[in-house]
Motif scaffolding. Structure first.
Motif, PDB file in Angstrom:
ATOM      1  N   THR A 218       0.838  -1.197   0.000  1.00 36.05           N
ATOM      2  CA  THR A 218       0.000   0.000   0.000  1.00 36.05           C
ATOM      3  C   THR A 218       0.877   1.253   0.000  1.00 36.05           C
ATOM      4  O   THR A 218       2.032   1.226   0.439  1.00 36.05           O
ATOM      5  N   ALA A 219       0.311   2.345  -0.471  1.00 34.40           N
ATOM      6  CA  ALA A 219       1.046   3.608  -0.508  1.00 34.40           C
ATOM      7  C   ALA A 219       1.458   4.047   0.892  1.00 34.40           C
ATOM      8  O   ALA A 219       2.542   4.604   1.101  1.00 34.40           O
ATOM      9  N   GLU A 220       0.589   3.766   1.885  1.00 33.89           N
ATOM     10  CA  GLU A 220       0.918   4.152   3.256  1.00 33.89           C
ATOM     11  C   GLU A 220       2.119   3.377   3.776  1.00 33.89           C
ATOM     12  O   GLU A 220       3.007   3.937   4.433  1.00 33.89           O
ATOM     13  N   ARG A 221       2.177   2.095   3.455  1.00 31.23           N
ATOM     14  CA  ARG A 221       3.325   1.299   3.900  1.00 31.23           C
ATOM     15  C   ARG A 221       4.612   1.786   3.229  1.00 31.23           C
ATOM     16  O   ARG A 221       5.658   1.876   3.873  1.00 31.23           O
ATOM     17  N   ARG A 265       5.978  14.718   5.391  1.00 26.95           N
ATOM     18  CA  ARG A 265       4.850  15.356   4.705  1.00 26.95           C
ATOM     19  C   ARG A 265       4.212  14.393   3.711  1.00 26.95           C
ATOM     20  O   ARG A 265       2.982  14.316   3.607  1.00 26.95           O
ATOM     21  N   LEU A 266       5.042  13.639   2.997  1.00 26.35           N
ATOM     22  CA  LEU A 266       4.516  12.644   2.063  1.00 26.35           C
ATOM     23  C   LEU A 266       3.736  11.575   2.814  1.00 26.35           C
ATOM     24  O   LEU A 266       2.636  11.186   2.406  1.00 26.35           O
ATOM     25  N   HIS A 267       4.299  11.101   3.920  1.00 26.90           N
ATOM     26  CA  HIS A 267       3.631  10.071   4.709  1.00 26.90           C
ATOM     27  C   HIS A 267       2.285  10.564   5.239  1.00 26.90           C
ATOM     28  O   HIS A 267       1.274   9.838   5.204  1.00 26.90           O
ATOM     29  N   ARG A 268       2.260  11.802   5.715  1.00 25.71           N
ATOM     30  CA  ARG A 268       1.018  12.361   6.245  1.00 25.71           C
ATOM     31  C   ARG A 268      -0.049  12.484   5.151  1.00 25.71           C
ATOM     32  O   ARG A 268      -1.223  12.149   5.372  1.00 25.71           O
TER      33      ARG A 268
END
Length: 309
Positions: A218-221, A265-268
């Motif tokens: 996933t993008a979040e992982r 910031r990307l992760h958030r």
């Protein structure tokens, strides 16, 4: 209407120029530039000053040949998937602008010449490590890891870390712990750098069947992994404190804070269900690595007092 000699000559010149551009494109000059940015500072840290200009030139030239060899051979091995991906379908072998056999001979020749050049102008250790980097990048990363595991770029990226060790060996004739620390900086930098790019071109890699982490996770992982590797990378840069001055330390901290801000910031953004802007982090990663190693070079050239005395 008869064909004029001038027209024939002009057409021949354009054809030769296209062929030369195709061969140059296979060497991936922009990647080579980034490798050279890290080699010179490594040599300056090894010297704790400015090494002999001839030695710097010889190392950079031999290192460029080795990197070009690896890149050309990578193009040969990846021609099939390059033709599928939008990002790479304009590469010479994907467009059949260069015969595969000619590209293979070109890549192998560059590798042989790089070894001979570095052996004659620097030392056997530097030359052997350059060949080792070529073999690792082509045989281990390109042919084994890239198409089989999502950890491909983590371990395969080790080949791109070798220029700093080669530069250190060219100056000192050995490998010491600061060279391994610089190796580690680039090793931990590679996943955030490449995963950010792979997030942007996820569909491309999926279409080609390459299991980059953004394809299988996933993008979040992926964003979380980028944050983890970014923190380790920034912390790792500080392991050079015993052999550097205040300029490097301050630059590493400021640049590290800058990079971590964008990684978080990307992760958030991804965690909130947004796409984020991974390609911005990708470009930022190039600037970050350049800033850290330029600061290392200037710090070494000025011979500033060591932070730890």
């Amino acid at each position: 209407m008869p064909v004029r000699t001038a027209d024939v000559d002009s057409s021949t010149s354009r054809s030769r120029a296209r062929v030369l551009r195709a061969y140059l494109a296979m060497t991936k000059p922009r990647i080579i530039e980034l490798l050279l940015v890290t080699t010179v500072p490594a040599m300056m840290l090894a010297e704790r000053g400015i090494p002999a200009p001839w030695l710097v030139f010889a190392t950079l030239f031999g290192g460029s040949l080795a990197a070009a060899s690896a890149n050309v051979l990578n193009c040969v091995a990846d021609a099939d998937i390059d033709a599928i991906m939008k990002r790479t379908r304009s590469r010479p072998l994907a467009r059949h602008e260069v015969p595969t056999r000619h590209a293979l001979v070109f890549g192998l020749t560059l590798g042989v010449v790089s070894f001979a050049w570095l052996y004659v102008t620097t030392n056997l250790l530097a030359a052997a490590m350059a060949v080792g980097a070529i073999l690792f990048y082509v045989l281990v990363y390109t042919l084994v890891l890239k198409r089989r595991t999502a950890q491909n770029i983590v371990w395969g990226g080790a080949a791109g870390c070798m220029p700093v060790v080669i530069g250190w060996a060219a100056v000192t004739g050995e490998v010491a712990w600061p060279a391994l620390v610089m190796f580690g900086v680039i090793f931990f930098w590679t996943p955030p750098h490449f995963w950010a790019l792979a997030m942007r071109f996820r569909e491309d890699y999926a279409r080609a069947g390459v299991p980059m982490l953004p394809v299988v996770a996933t993008a979040e992982r992926v964003a979380r992994q980028i944050v983890v590797y970014s923190w380790v990378m920034v912390a790792w840069t500080l392991l050079l404190v015993p052999v550097t001055g205040w300029l490097y330390v301050a630059s590493a901290l400021l640049a590290g804070g800058w990079f971590l801000t964008y990684a978080h910031r990307l992760h958030r953004s991804v965690r909130q269900g947004e796409k984020g802007n991974p390609i911005k982090l990708f470009h930022l990663s190039n600037s970050y690595l350049t800033l850290v190693f330029v600061a290392l070079a200037v710090d070494s050239a000025l011979g500033l007092p060591l932070v730890l005395g």
